[in-house]
Design a protein around this motif. Structure first.
Motif, PDB file in Angstrom:
ATOM      1  N   PHE A 200      -6.982  25.169  -1.216  1.00 50.11           N
ATOM      2  CA  PHE A 200      -7.122  23.837  -0.919  1.00 50.11           C
ATOM      3  C   PHE A 200      -7.204  23.519   0.522  1.00 50.11           C
ATOM      4  N   GLY A 201      -7.915  22.952   1.149  1.00 41.71           N
ATOM      5  CA  GLY A 201      -8.170  22.384   2.416  1.00 41.71           C
ATOM      6  C   GLY A 201      -7.866  23.248   3.484  1.00 41.71           C
ATOM      7  N   SER A 202      -7.115  22.885   4.531  1.00 39.77           N
ATOM      8  CA  SER A 202      -6.566  23.939   5.555  1.00 39.77           C
ATOM      9  C   SER A 202      -5.063  23.801   5.481  1.00 39.77           C
TER      10      SER A 202
ATOM     11  N   ALA B 220      -0.498  17.232   2.257  1.00 40.69           N
ATOM     12  CA  ALA B 220      -1.018  16.742   1.031  1.00 40.69           C
ATOM     13  C   ALA B 220      -0.113  16.880  -0.048  1.00 40.69           C
ATOM     14  N   THR B 221       0.158  16.060  -0.945  1.00 38.38           N
ATOM     15  CA  THR B 221       0.876  16.119  -2.048  1.00 38.38           C
ATOM     16  C   THR B 221       0.188  16.063  -3.445  1.00 38.38           C
ATOM     17  N   VAL B 222       0.800  16.712  -4.425  1.00 40.11           N
ATOM     18  CA  VAL B 222       0.171  16.793  -5.711  1.00 40.11           C
ATOM     19  C   VAL B 222      -0.127  15.412  -6.278  1.00 40.11           C
TER      20      VAL B 222
ATOM     21  N   ALA C 157     -11.444  16.244  -6.763  1.00 35.59           N
ATOM     22  CA  ALA C 157      -9.963  16.588  -6.462  1.00 35.59           C
ATOM     23  C   ALA C 157      -9.507  18.087  -7.215  1.00 35.59           C
ATOM     24  N   ASP C 158      -8.926  18.878  -6.397  1.00 36.62           N
ATOM     25  CA  ASP C 158      -8.800  20.307  -6.991  1.00 36.62           C
ATOM     26  C   ASP C 158      -7.626  20.348  -8.125  1.00 36.62           C
ATOM     27  N   LEU C 159      -6.395  19.701  -7.719  1.00 33.17           N
ATOM     28  CA  LEU C 159      -5.280  19.974  -8.657  1.00 33.17           C
ATOM     29  C   LEU C 159      -5.217  19.273  -9.882  1.00 33.17           C
TER      30      LEU C 159
ATOM     31  N   TRP D 111       0.722  -1.265   0.042  1.00 33.65           N
ATOM     32  CA  TRP D 111      -0.041  -0.045   0.003  1.00 33.65           C
ATOM     33  C   TRP D 111       0.873   1.238  -0.064  1.00 33.65           C
ATOM     34  N   LEU D 112       0.663   1.995  -0.835  1.00 41.13           N
ATOM     35  CA  LEU D 112       1.277   3.298  -1.221  1.00 41.13           C
ATOM     36  C   LEU D 112       0.924   4.471  -0.190  1.00 41.13           C
ATOM     37  N   ILE D 113       1.582   5.291   0.244  1.00 36.72           N
ATOM     38  CA  ILE D 113       1.316   6.411   1.150  1.00 36.72           C
ATOM     39  C   ILE D 113       2.269   7.459   0.898  1.00 36.72           C
ATOM     40  N   ALA D 114       1.574   8.693   0.573  1.00 37.91           N
ATOM     41  CA  ALA D 114       2.477   9.973   0.710  1.00 37.91           C
ATOM     42  C   ALA D 114       2.263  10.945   1.769  1.00 37.91           C
ATOM     43  N   GLY D 115       1.408  11.834   1.873  1.00 36.59           N
ATOM     44  CA  GLY D 115       1.114  12.632   2.811  1.00 36.59           C
ATOM     45  C   GLY D 115      -0.068  12.024   3.739  1.00 36.59           C
ATOM     46  N   GLY D 116      -0.753  11.023   3.184  1.00 40.82           N
ATOM     47  CA  GLY D 116      -1.525  10.198   4.382  1.00 40.82           C
ATOM     48  C   GLY D 116      -3.116  11.033   4.310  1.00 40.82           C
ATOM     49  N   THR D 117      -3.171  12.070   3.696  1.00 38.69           N
ATOM     50  CA  THR D 117      -4.290  12.903   4.044  1.00 38.69           C
ATOM     51  C   THR D 117      -5.526  12.139   3.509  1.00 38.69           C
ATOM     52  N   ASP D 118      -5.566  11.320   2.438  1.00 39.55           N
ATOM     53  CA  ASP D 118      -6.712  10.609   1.865  1.00 39.55           C
ATOM     54  C   ASP D 118      -6.668   9.185   2.477  1.00 39.55           C
ATOM     55  N   ARG D 119      -5.341   8.628   2.279  1.00 40.63           N
ATOM     56  CA  ARG D 119      -5.148   6.950   2.896  1.00 40.63           C
ATOM     57  C   ARG D 119      -5.636   7.005   4.202  1.00 40.63           C
ATOM     58  N   LEU D 120      -5.280   7.786   4.969  1.00 36.95           N
ATOM     59  CA  LEU D 120      -5.384   7.374   6.547  1.00 36.95           C
ATOM     60  C   LEU D 120      -6.602   7.861   7.219  1.00 36.95           C
TER      61      LEU D 120
HETATM   62  C1  LIG Z   1      -9.656  17.870   5.856  1.00 35.14           C
HETATM   63  C2  LIG Z   1      -9.342  17.564   4.267  1.00 35.14           C
HETATM   64  C3  LIG Z   1      -9.514  18.562   3.648  1.00 35.14           C
HETATM   65  C4  LIG Z   1      -9.215  18.303   2.394  1.00 35.14           C
HETATM   66  N1  LIG Z   1      -9.464  19.384   1.403  1.00 35.14           N
HETATM   67  C5  LIG Z   1      -9.134  19.059   0.039  1.00 35.14           C
HETATM   68  C6  LIG Z   1      -9.336  20.003  -0.884  1.00 35.14           C
HETATM   69  O1  LIG Z   1      -9.625  21.100  -0.908  1.00 35.14           O
HETATM   70  N2  LIG Z   1      -9.049  19.937  -2.316  1.00 35.14           N
HETATM   71  C7  LIG Z   1      -8.715  18.492  -2.553  1.00 35.14           C
HETATM   72  O2  LIG Z   1      -8.551  18.292  -3.889  1.00 35.14           O
HETATM   73  N3  LIG Z   1      -8.534  17.402  -1.772  1.00 35.14           N
HETATM   74  C8  LIG Z   1      -8.785  17.861  -0.503  1.00 35.14           C
HETATM   75  N4  LIG Z   1      -8.498  16.670   0.563  1.00 35.14           N
HETATM   76  C9  LIG Z   1      -8.070  15.511  -0.035  1.00 35.14           C
HETATM   77  C10 LIG Z   1      -6.378  14.998   0.074  1.00 35.14           C
HETATM   78  O3  LIG Z   1      -6.016  16.034   1.056  1.00 35.14           O
HETATM   79  C11 LIG Z   1      -5.761  15.211  -1.372  1.00 35.14           C
HETATM   80  O4  LIG Z   1      -6.492  14.476  -2.240  1.00 35.14           O
HETATM   81  C12 LIG Z   1      -4.332  15.183  -0.946  1.00 35.14           C
HETATM   82  O5  LIG Z   1      -3.803  15.635  -2.153  1.00 35.14           O
HETATM   83  C13 LIG Z   1      -3.945  13.548  -1.162  1.00 35.14           C
HETATM   84  O6  LIG Z   1      -2.545  13.610  -0.952  1.00 35.14           O
HETATM   85  P1  LIG Z   1      -1.688  12.683   0.061  1.00 35.14           P
HETATM   86  O7  LIG Z   1      -0.267  12.836  -0.329  1.00 35.14           O
HETATM   87  O8  LIG Z   1      -2.025  12.940   1.407  1.00 35.14           O
HETATM   88  O9  LIG Z   1      -2.206  11.303  -0.501  1.00 35.14           O
HETATM   89  P2  LIG Z   1      -2.164   9.752   0.323  1.00 35.14           P
HETATM   90  O10 LIG Z   1      -3.551   9.992   1.441  1.00 35.14           O
HETATM   91  O11 LIG Z   1      -0.927   9.549   0.908  1.00 35.14           O
HETATM   92  O12 LIG Z   1      -2.678   8.825  -0.774  1.00 35.14           O
HETATM   93  C14 LIG Z   1      -3.746   8.862  -1.513  1.00 35.14           C
HETATM   94  C15 LIG Z   1      -3.699   7.856  -2.471  1.00 35.14           C
HETATM   95  O13 LIG Z   1      -2.814   8.009  -3.387  1.00 35.14           O
HETATM   96  C16 LIG Z   1      -1.961   6.940  -3.790  1.00 35.14           C
HETATM   97  N5  LIG Z   1      -0.382   7.845  -3.838  1.00 35.14           N
HETATM   98  C17 LIG Z   1      -0.221   8.737  -3.180  1.00 35.14           C
HETATM   99  N6  LIG Z   1       1.113   9.147  -3.852  1.00 35.14           N
HETATM  100  C18 LIG Z   1       1.364   8.414  -4.844  1.00 35.14           C
HETATM  101  C19 LIG Z   1       2.198   8.332  -6.026  1.00 35.14           C
HETATM  102  N7  LIG Z   1       3.182   9.234  -5.803  1.00 35.14           N
HETATM  103  N8  LIG Z   1       1.940   7.488  -6.877  1.00 35.14           N
HETATM  104  C20 LIG Z   1       1.129   6.631  -6.914  1.00 35.14           C
HETATM  105  N9  LIG Z   1      -0.020   6.542  -5.760  1.00 35.14           N
HETATM  106  C21 LIG Z   1       0.106   7.474  -5.043  1.00 35.14           C
HETATM  107  C22 LIG Z   1      -1.830   6.271  -2.292  1.00 35.14           C
HETATM  108  O14 LIG Z   1      -1.609   4.951  -2.209  1.00 35.14           O
HETATM  109  C23 LIG Z   1      -3.464   6.551  -2.055  1.00 35.14           C
HETATM  110  O15 LIG Z   1      -4.015   5.630  -2.622  1.00 35.14           O
HETATM  111  C24 LIG Z   1      -8.631  17.002   1.964  1.00 35.14           C
HETATM  112  C25 LIG Z   1      -8.841  16.039   2.844  1.00 35.14           C
HETATM  113  C26 LIG Z   1      -8.985  16.302   4.221  1.00 35.14           C
HETATM  114  C27 LIG Z   1      -8.699  15.096   5.003  1.00 35.14           C
END
Ligand SMILES: Cc1cc2nc3c(=O)[nH]c(=O)nc-3n(C[C@H](O)[C@H](O)[C@H](O)COP(=O)(O)OP(=O)(O)OC[C@H]3O[C@@H](n4cnc5c(N)ncnc54)[C@H](O)[C@@H]3O)c2cc1C
Length: 264
Positions: A95-97, A104-106, A117-119, A24-33
């Protein structure tokens, strides 16, 4: 047992992605966790946040090179991003807070493939190429081609490569100021007269609004009406269609204001 590994190179990552255990891949974890039942009981969590090069922001001539691990906070504040892809700066700033933007990562935003998704619409408007890695091989594809499929197991987004898009606007409709799931977004980017226009949160994937885009590029005053009609036609019969069509007119005005340099 569940293991946690943080590869520092693609060679290390390839060795950790063994077919005999689920990964399972994770980057910032804001979606996954926060996803229900997001952590498996068995297998390995691969944290991409220490992978060399994944956090890079570089320029090559007038192209912008972004690593998938670039955080939304860095997108929002980087001068090179603001100069070459202001559509991303604007999307990142709403985007978010602050806490979410710091994690969160792109790449995670695009990989997670959420309709809201916004980006993703911002990157599509900027005509981004996505760089993918799988099994030791790298390839670059138009981001558009990822819309019709999900990533394969073990397939990683390394980053994005964008041509200069000196004009950029991003506007978003949510239920409150921040943080809110987008109900409708508009992203426009490009040189004057050749902007690309995408709407997000209007279906499973972002939609290019070609009719409204032509009017936007022609400076036609019918742009906002055309955009509203195009969105209504894209989603006929949904409860939110009328509301979004009305809201789209206001968003279109805000977008025009940003593109003219007057908007926030
Ligand atoms: C309170 C809150 C507010 C938010 N607001 C917004 C918002 O305003 N706009 C918006 O668009 N989103 C929002 N989000 C959603 C989230 O923050 C974004 O989608 C964020 O960009 C996900 O990035 P991450 O690095 O945290 O992903 P993770 O949670 O680490 O991963 C998400 C998914 O992507 C996969 N993944 C991650 N990196 C890679 C990679 N390099 N290659 C392949 N797979 C990968 C993981 O395996 C997982 O399935 C919000 C979330 C929360 C909890």
């Amino acid at each position: 047992m569940l293991s946690f590994l943080a590869p520092r190179s693609l060679t290390e990552l390839a060795a950790m992605l063994t077919p005999d255990r689920p990964s399972w891949l994770i980057a910032g974890g804001t979606d996954r966790l926060i996803a229900p039942a997001s952590l498996p009981a068995e297998g390995v969590i691969l944290d991409l946040s220490r992978l060399a090069g994944l956090d890079r922001i570089e320029t090559a001539g007038d192209r912008l090179i972004l690593g998938a691990g670039v955080t939304v906070a860095r997108l929002a504040s980087d001068d090179r991003v603001a100069r070459l892809a202001p559509v991303l700066t604007r999307a990142a700033r709403v985007f978010g807070s602050p806490q979410i933007r710091n994690r969160a990562t792109v790449g995670g935003n695009v990989a997670n493939n959420s309709p809201a998704a916004d980006l993703t619409p911002a990157l599509l408007a900027a005509d981004a190429m996505v760089r993918l890695w799988r099994g030791g091989e790298e390839r670059a594809l138009p981001l558009e081609s990822l819309l019709s499929r999900t990533l394969d197991p073990g397939e990683i987004i390394l980053g994005f490569d964008l041509p200069a898009a000196p004009l950029g606007g991003f506007v978003k409709l949510g239920q409150r100021q921040e943080p809110a799931i987008s109900r409708l977004t508009l992203a426009a980017a490009g040189p004057k007269g050749a902007l690309r226009l995408y709407a997000g949160a209007v279906g499973p994937v972002p939609r290019r609004l070609t009719g409204a885009e032509a009017l936007l590029n022609a400076g036609d005053p019918g742009f906002a009406d055309s955009l509203s009609r195009e969105l209504a036609a894209a989603n006929p019969g949904r409860a939110s269609t009328r509301y979004k069509a009305l809201a789209a007119r206001g968003l279109a005005e805000d977008l025009l204001s940003q593109l003219s340099g007057a908007g926030a």
